[in-house]
Write an enzyme that holds these catalytic residues in place. Structure first.
Site, PDB file in Angstrom:
ATOM      1  N   CYS A  10     -38.155 -83.876   0.909  1.00 45.76           N
ATOM      2  CA  CYS A  10     -37.604 -82.696   1.585  1.00 45.76           C
ATOM      3  C   CYS A  10     -36.669 -83.140   2.709  1.00 45.76           C
ATOM      4  O   CYS A  10     -35.538 -82.682   2.796  1.00 45.76           O
ATOM      5  CB  CYS A  10     -38.725 -81.827   2.129  1.00 45.76           C
ATOM      6  N   LEU A  18     -38.929 -69.263   5.180  1.00 49.98           N
ATOM      7  CA  LEU A  18     -40.285 -68.836   5.516  1.00 49.98           C
ATOM      8  C   LEU A  18     -40.940 -68.335   4.235  1.00 49.98           C
ATOM      9  O   LEU A  18     -40.367 -67.501   3.523  1.00 49.98           O
ATOM     10  CB  LEU A  18     -40.260 -67.707   6.550  1.00 49.98           C
TER      11      LEU A  18
END
Length: 264
Positions: free
Chosen positions: A146, A208
């Site tokens: 990531c 989110l």
């Protein structure tokens, strides 16, 4: 850490609703940047308590080139457990790419040793880059990187670092990532006899998760406190010789922890 709260607010206001690999669903923005002056305190989120022991041990684990969770378990760190196989292996994830990137000749490149030497001898180089995004080995990794690439920059005797994070779990992962790379920048600066500059975080798919919305709103309701200070208590012989007890966090006054599920 008002920058972090501003990012959350930006995603809630402007994020696109998207599907994702985990099937959880996200609200997402693309291309966002934050800058932290490392002379103004250690950038550890105060609107919830963060597990600093996990952050430090994970970074030390990366720097050793380790890709098995045994070391983490020895220190009661479980953040990688969901992705490990039954023997604790993760494949050639961050530590392997940082310390032993395979080449066509059959040799391996130790990117961390290389970058330290380059900063010392060629501080104006525009190639002070470490990458974990090895396309040829992605299918062997338990989780694709990531935080994929970081670059150092030296100016006026100060060391700065920019991280490019191609995918970012803002509620759970990002506080860890910011603190980890800020600490790495401090360690590299110490090893290279440089003062501290900025840590710059750049996000790609910055999101989110849909099951973190209530937790996000709770965190946004809290007033951030002053940033703590991070002290490095000794200068080891090399970047690979730091130990957990070399780091001292002072004046950390966080709000209580907020529990949230991990998307796997």
């Amino acid at each position: 850490m008002k920058q972090y709260l501003a990012l959350m607010e930006h995603i809630l206001a402007h994020g696109a609703v998207k599907t994702d690999r985990t099937g959880t669903g996200t609200r997402s923005v693309f291309g966002y940047q934050m800058r932290f002056d490392l002379n103004q305190g250690f950038p550890l989120v105060t609107t919830k308590k963060c597990h600093l022991r996990s952050i430090i041990h994970e970074l030390l684990w990366f720097l050793q080139g380790d890709t098995n969770v045994a070391y983490l378990h020895e220190h009661n760190v479980s953040i990688w457990d969901e992705w490990a196989d039954d023997k604790g292996n993760l494949g050639p994830v961050y530590g392997a790419q940082w310390r032993s990137w395979p080449t066509q000749s059959g040799k391996a490149v130790d990117q961390i040793s290389q970058i330290i030497e380059q900063i010392k001898t060629q501080p104006d180089s525009r190639r002070l880059i470490v990458s974990a995004w090895n396309v040829g080995e992605l299918d062997k990794m338990a989780l694709a990187p990531c935080h994929a690439l970081f670059q150092f920059y030296v100016a006026d005797g100060k060391l700065s670092c920019q991280l490019y994070q191609r995918s970012c779990d803002v509620f759970l992962g990002l506080p860890f990532n910011i603190a980890s790379y800020a600490l790495l920048t401090m360690m590299v600066a110490q090893q290279c006899d440089l003062a501290l500059g900025d840590f710059v975080w750049t996000g790609g798919d910055t999101h989110l998760y849909s099951n973190h919305m209530e937790q996000t709103k709770l965190q946004l309701s809290r007033e951030p406190h002053a940033l703590p200070q991070m002290n490095i208590l000794r200068k080891p012989e090399s970047i690979f010789d730091y130990q957990f007890d070399d780091f001292e966090l002072v004046n950390y006054q966080p709000h209580p922890h907020i529990k949230a599920p991990v998307a796997i």
